[in-house]
Design a protein around this motif. Structure first.
Motif, PDB file in Angstrom:
ATOM      1  N   LEU A  95       0.830  -1.211   0.000  1.00 25.73           N
ATOM      2  CA  LEU A  95       0.000   0.000   0.000  1.00 25.73           C
ATOM      3  C   LEU A  95       0.865   1.262   0.000  1.00 25.73           C
ATOM      4  O   LEU A  95       0.611   2.192  -0.768  1.00 25.73           O
ATOM      5  CB  LEU A  95      -0.944  -0.002   1.199  1.00 25.73           C
ATOM      6  CG  LEU A  95      -1.992  -1.117   1.229  1.00 25.73           C
ATOM      7  CD1 LEU A  95      -2.748  -1.113   2.555  1.00 25.73           C
ATOM      8  CD2 LEU A  95      -2.953  -0.999   0.057  1.00 25.73           C
ATOM      9  N   ALA A  96       1.896   1.282   0.824  1.00 23.14           N
ATOM     10  CA  ALA A  96       2.765   2.457   0.904  1.00 23.14           C
ATOM     11  C   ALA A  96       3.504   2.691  -0.411  1.00 23.14           C
ATOM     12  O   ALA A  96       3.598   3.838  -0.884  1.00 23.14           O
ATOM     13  CB  ALA A  96       3.753   2.292   2.056  1.00 23.14           C
ATOM     14  N   GLU A  97       4.015   1.638  -1.011  1.00 23.24           N
ATOM     15  CA  GLU A  97       4.723   1.775  -2.291  1.00 23.24           C
ATOM     16  C   GLU A  97       3.764   2.158  -3.413  1.00 23.24           C
ATOM     17  O   GLU A  97       4.133   2.899  -4.325  1.00 23.24           O
ATOM     18  CB  GLU A  97       5.468   0.484  -2.633  1.00 23.24           C
ATOM     19  CG  GLU A  97       6.644   0.183  -1.713  1.00 23.24           C
ATOM     20  CD  GLU A  97       7.768   1.207  -1.823  1.00 23.24           C
ATOM     21  OE1 GLU A  97       8.065   1.660  -2.946  1.00 23.24           O
ATOM     22  OE2 GLU A  97       8.341   1.559  -0.775  1.00 23.24           O
ATOM     23  N   ALA A  98       2.538   1.666  -3.363  1.00 26.12           N
ATOM     24  CA  ALA A  98       1.541   2.006  -4.376  1.00 26.12           C
ATOM     25  C   ALA A  98       1.198   3.497  -4.321  1.00 26.12           C
ATOM     26  O   ALA A  98       0.995   4.134  -5.362  1.00 26.12           O
ATOM     27  CB  ALA A  98       0.287   1.159  -4.205  1.00 26.12           C
ATOM     28  N   VAL A  99       1.167   4.060  -3.125  1.00 22.03           N
ATOM     29  CA  VAL A  99       0.905   5.499  -2.998  1.00 22.03           C
ATOM     30  C   VAL A  99       2.037   6.289  -3.646  1.00 22.03           C
ATOM     31  O   VAL A  99       1.799   7.285  -4.338  1.00 22.03           O
ATOM     32  CB  VAL A  99       0.689   5.909  -1.522  1.00 22.03           C
ATOM     33  CG1 VAL A  99       0.682   7.424  -1.363  1.00 22.03           C
ATOM     34  CG2 VAL A  99      -0.605   5.317  -0.988  1.00 22.03           C
TER      35      VAL A  99
END
Length: 132
Positions: A95-99
């Motif tokens: 999720l963090a990398e996707a943001v």
């Protein structure tokens, strides 16, 4: 029956960083021993950090590593024990990398079908990990 042991019955507890032995002295006063540092700690202070742990009996089954919130859990039975969004099971690093890639928490929430607040918590959790 007389015993030379100063403690009776104990259990292990953790704050996610170290393991503590909680035991009763002969006088009935509970004590916490930090097994890593080999010293006693103030139970009233350290015990507050145990609130982010889910126990089944005396066994820690889940840890809520981001400020004790239910949105992120570390559970050894899910995703090989890496931090995940508790409801969906999506790893928080994903999720963090996707943001970072998408540039939008709302877009990531829609793509992974999770609440925007969970994406926010995942991003903040990883920012705090990197800062530590």
């Amino acid at each position: 029956m007389h015993t030379d042991r100063p403690f009776s019955s104990g259990r292990f507890r953790t704050d996610g960083k170290t393991i503590f032995l909680e035991s009763l002295e002969a006088a009935g006063e509970p004590k916490l021993l930090d097994l890593k540092e080999k010293q006693y700690v103030f139970k009233q202070v350290v015990e507050q950090s145990f609130k982010d742990l889910d126990l089944e009996g005396d066994i820690v089954t889940r840890w809520r590593p981001y400020r004790g919130k239910d949105s992120i859990v570390v559970d050894p039975t899910r995703s090989f024990g890496q931090p995940v969004a508790s409801v969906s099971g999506v790893p928080t690093i994903v999720l963090a990398e996707a943001v970072k890639a998408e540039g939008s928490m709302s877009r990531v929430a829609a793509l992974y079908e999770v609440e925007k607040a969970v994406v926010h918590d995942a991003v903040k959790f990883h920012e705090e990990l990197m800062a530590a």
